[in-house]
Write a protein that holds these residues in place. Structure first.
Motif, PDB file in Angstrom:
ATOM      1  N   ASP A   1       0.881  -1.168   0.000  1.00 14.25           N
ATOM      2  CA  ASP A   1       0.000   0.000   0.000  1.00 14.25           C
ATOM      3  C   ASP A   1       0.918   1.217   0.000  1.00 14.25           C
ATOM      4  O   ASP A   1       1.879   1.270   0.760  1.00 14.25           O
ATOM      5  CB  ASP A   1      -0.866   0.063   1.269  1.00 14.25           C
ATOM      6  CG  ASP A   1      -1.726  -1.182   1.454  1.00 14.25           C
ATOM      7  OD1 ASP A   1      -1.954  -1.901   0.469  1.00 14.25           O
ATOM      8  OD2 ASP A   1      -2.148  -1.427   2.600  1.00 14.25           O
ATOM      9  N   ALA A   2       0.602   2.182  -0.871  1.00 12.56           N
ATOM     10  CA  ALA A   2       1.474   3.351  -0.973  1.00 12.56           C
ATOM     11  C   ALA A   2       0.736   4.602  -0.509  1.00 12.56           C
ATOM     12  O   ALA A   2      -0.352   4.905  -0.989  1.00 12.56           O
ATOM     13  CB  ALA A   2       1.938   3.518  -2.416  1.00 12.56           C
ATOM     14  N   ASN A   3       1.326   5.306   0.462  1.00 16.85           N
ATOM     15  CA  ASN A   3       0.777   6.575   0.949  1.00 16.85           C
ATOM     16  C   ASN A   3       1.540   7.707   0.295  1.00 16.85           C
ATOM     17  O   ASN A   3       2.769   7.680   0.255  1.00 16.85           O
ATOM     18  CB  ASN A   3       0.950   6.681   2.465  1.00 16.85           C
ATOM     19  CG  ASN A   3       0.143   5.626   3.188  1.00 16.85           C
ATOM     20  OD1 ASN A   3      -0.988   5.867   3.578  1.00 16.85           O
ATOM     21  ND2 ASN A   3       0.712   4.441   3.337  1.00 16.85           N
ATOM     22  N   ILE A   4       0.800   8.691  -0.187  1.00 12.75           N
ATOM     23  CA  ILE A   4       1.487   9.759  -0.910  1.00 12.75           C
ATOM     24  C   ILE A   4       0.837  11.118  -0.696  1.00 12.75           C
ATOM     25  O   ILE A   4      -0.377  11.232  -0.655  1.00 12.75           O
ATOM     26  CB  ILE A   4       1.566   9.422  -2.419  1.00 12.75           C
ATOM     27  CG1 ILE A   4       2.089  10.630  -3.186  1.00 12.75           C
ATOM     28  CG2 ILE A   4       0.234   8.989  -2.993  1.00 12.75           C
ATOM     29  CD1 ILE A   4       2.827  10.286  -4.415  1.00 12.75           C
ATOM     30  N   SER A   5       1.703  12.111  -0.531  1.00 11.25           N
ATOM     31  CA  SER A   5       1.225  13.491  -0.426  1.00 11.25           C
ATOM     32  C   SER A   5       2.252  14.401  -1.070  1.00 11.25           C
ATOM     33  O   SER A   5       3.384  13.986  -1.330  1.00 11.25           O
ATOM     34  CB  SER A   5       1.035  13.875   1.051  1.00 11.25           C
ATOM     35  OG  SER A   5       2.284  13.863   1.700  1.00 11.25           O
ATOM     36  N   LEU A   6       1.858  15.630  -1.310  1.00  9.20           N
ATOM     37  CA  LEU A   6       2.781  16.641  -1.828  1.00  9.20           C
ATOM     38  C   LEU A   6       2.830  17.791  -0.819  1.00  9.20           C
ATOM     39  O   LEU A   6       1.869  18.021  -0.091  1.00  9.20           O
ATOM     40  CB  LEU A   6       2.303  17.190  -3.177  1.00  9.20           C
ATOM     41  CG  LEU A   6       2.133  16.211  -4.335  1.00  9.20           C
ATOM     42  CD1 LEU A   6       1.751  16.969  -5.615  1.00  9.20           C
ATOM     43  CD2 LEU A   6       3.395  15.414  -4.575  1.00  9.20           C
ATOM     44  N   ARG A   7       3.946  18.480  -0.779  1.00 12.68           N
ATOM     45  CA  ARG A   7       4.032  19.693   0.038  1.00 12.68           C
ATOM     46  C   ARG A   7       4.888  20.712  -0.717  1.00 12.68           C
ATOM     47  O   ARG A   7       5.762  20.316  -1.512  1.00 12.68           O
ATOM     48  CB  ARG A   7       4.629  19.402   1.416  1.00 12.68           C
ATOM     49  CG  ARG A   7       6.060  18.918   1.365  1.00 12.68           C
ATOM     50  CD  ARG A   7       6.597  18.632   2.756  1.00 12.68           C
ATOM     51  NE  ARG A   7       7.900  17.972   2.695  1.00 12.68           N
ATOM     52  CZ  ARG A   7       8.499  17.429   3.738  1.00 12.68           C
ATOM     53  NH1 ARG A   7       7.923  17.431   4.931  1.00 12.68           N
ATOM     54  NH2 ARG A   7       9.679  16.861   3.604  1.00 12.68           N
ATOM     55  N   PRO A   8       4.654  21.995  -0.463  1.00 11.22           N
ATOM     56  CA  PRO A   8       5.470  22.994  -1.144  1.00 11.22           C
ATOM     57  C   PRO A   8       6.944  22.730  -0.836  1.00 11.22           C
ATOM     58  O   PRO A   8       7.295  22.487   0.317  1.00 11.22           O
ATOM     59  CB  PRO A   8       5.014  24.316  -0.527  1.00 11.22           C
ATOM     60  CG  PRO A   8       3.639  24.035  -0.004  1.00 11.22           C
ATOM     61  CD  PRO A   8       3.647  22.599   0.425  1.00 11.22           C
TER      62      PRO A   8
END
Ligand code: ADP
Ligand code: MG
Length: 478
Positions: free
Chosen positions: A194-201
């Motif tokens: 399972d892959a958790n992913i987010s973006l941040r500046p």
């Protein structure tokens, strides 16, 4: 605005134990549907779980290999959810007291090192499988897999690209295979992710809202799903929108992700300690004895090959991909004492031939001892490198020892000085014109003489000796 990618992986590793985690049914893959079931697998009233010691041992091995702290106090917990493939209505897992915490996996990527934190590793049981029959519109359940032992390995959100996620996953699989605790076969489901992913500046510290992509079942899909999800989240954020925290699935038919359900909180699972299993208190001596049994792991062996033996990073990576390969290399080296040649003969000749025939190293008709002997014949100048190729082919076909083949075929390199001298004298006598041309300044003609000697000896003359003797004899006639 530039965004930084933040990824954390939850890997489920199916353990290669003989029996399931809490009962004696077989944990094998395959088998007729519902062949490996029993009252515990079914969760029938009164059936009680008993921990399979091997699962604990394998979990400790993985924890030590990933530089984790092994918790002395362990507890199993019930995690509740309602799926037809989960007969008890809960999965036995670990929650607040997992087996391992605070580890680290060092990855060698494109010539540099990256360190990924390991948050925790816990033991749990697998669920069964729902099989949807589109013909009849009904669903069938196979419980063979229900109750097979798993390790869930949870990384810190330290991964920064889909490529890095691929490297991380391959490294986990490689270590599991070195430890011989799982075959890590993604096609058969013994490794799932399972892959958790987010973006941040870019440049900020606070994590963005993440999504979780469930049940990725190939290395390629992990990278593809992450790439798609990065683009999707990027578009939302760029347009000033907000990413919704949710659980997604990856559709392999069009390579896109779509929402599966809103993200569950741990309270949704109503975790509580499993009263059927006593807490597990581990003795330090047990952990130490398991530590003693650990094999030397991929990174250590990589360093031995590059720093100790001076092999290229590329060759060292090929040889350490599997424990069997690097063990084979070591065994060849122990015989011939020449790392470069051992590496070349294994990676190009032997692997090339095995690959072509779809075979694995364990099926090799050439043993490490025999290959080491062949290389020794080259370094001792008994045969030339070129002849060694034909000896190798014969060894591969017949399984015979290189010595025997060299004797049988009379391939022993001709390096008896008297014999070579006689031949060279004869050739020089017969080619006075060529010799004159050579003395006239045409250095290329030297190659002609070498060629004549090789022709007469059917290529069996020791080239180094031939060169030496030719030079000496020609100079005598100048
Ligand atoms: P949960 O308990 O909700 O499953 P965890 O804290 O155990 O959450 O994390 C699960 C996985 O998600 C871990 O691999 C972790 O590294 C990763 N993760 C947590 N927060 C983020 C984030 N903001 N972006 C990407 N991955 C994250
Ligand atoms: Mg989770």
């Amino acid at each position: 605005m530039d965004f930084e990618v933040v990824i954390g992986l939850e890997v489920h590793l199916q353990l290669a134990t003989k029996s399931k985690i809490f009962c004696s049914s077989s944990a094998s893959f395959g088998g007729e549907p519902n062949e490996y079931i029993d009252p515990v697998t079914f969760g029938l009233p009164g059936a009680l779980p008993v921990l399979n010691y091997k699962v604990l041992e394998y979990g400790i091995k993985m924890g030590l290999a990933l530089n984790c702290e092994i918790n002395r106090f362990n507890r199993f917990a019930r995690k509740h959810y309602f799926y037809p493939d989960l007969p008890k209505g809960y999965q036995i897992s670990q929650f607040e007291e997992p087996l391992c915490e605070r580890g680290r996996l060092d990855l060698f990527i494109n010539g540099g090192w990256r360190s990924i934190g390991i948050k925790r590793i816990h033991m749990e049981e697998d669920a069964g499988k729902n099989i949807h029959d589109s013909r009849t519109g009904s669903s069938l359940i196979d419980l063979n897999r229900a109750g097979v032992g798993l390790l869930e390995i949870v990384s810190e959100p330290d991964i920064r690209s889909p490529e890095e996620a691929g490297f991380y996953l391959k490294a986990v699989r490689q270590i599991a295979r070195y430890l011989e605790i799982s075959d890590g076969n993604m096609e058969e489901g013994s490794l799932r992710c399972d892959a958790n992913i987010s973006l941040r500046p870019a440049g900020t510290l606070q994590f963005g809202t993440r999504t979780e992509i469930k049940n990725l079942n190939s290395f390629k899909n992990v990278e593809k799903a992450l790439e798609y999800e990065i683009a999707r989240q990027h578009k939302i954020l760029k347009e000033g929108g907000k990413v919704v925290q949710e659980t997604m699935t990856f559709d392999t038919s069009n390579l896109t992700t779509r929402p599966l359900r809103s993200k569950e909180e741990s309270s949704d699972y109503r975790y509580f300690p499993d009263p059927d299993l006593p807490p597990l208190v581990l003795e330090e001596s047990l952990i130490e004895s398991i530590r003693q049994e650990l094999p030397s792991l991929p990174n250590e062996r990589l360093k031995t090959l590059t720093e100790g033996f001076g092999l290229s990073e590329y060759d060292a990576l090929v040889l350490t991909a599997e424990k069997a390969s690097v063990d084979f290399f070591q065994a060849v080296f122990d015989v011939c004492n020449n790392a470069k040649l051992a590496s070349n003969w294994i990676t190009s000749e032997l692997f090339g031939r095995l690959n072509k025939e779809g075979k694995e190293l364990k099926d090799s008709p050439i043993t490490a001892l025999a290959l080491g002997q062949l290389i020794s014949l080259i370094t001792d100048e008994v045969i030339s490198g070129k002849m060694a190729k034909s000896v190798f082919d014969e060894m591969y076909e017949t399984g015979e020892s290189p010595d025997k083949i060299v004797e049988k075929k009379g391939l022993r390199q001709l390096d008896n000085e008297d014999d070579l001298l006689k031949l060279i004298t004869k050739i020089l006598d017969a080619n006075v014109d060529q010799l004159a041309t050579y003395f006239g300044g045409k250095d290329r003609v030297f190659g002609f003489f070498v060629g004549e000697v090789m022709k007469e000896t059917k290529g069996s003359a020791n080239p180094k000796k031939v060169n030496e003797l030719l030079k000496r004899e020609i100079e005598k006639r100048r």
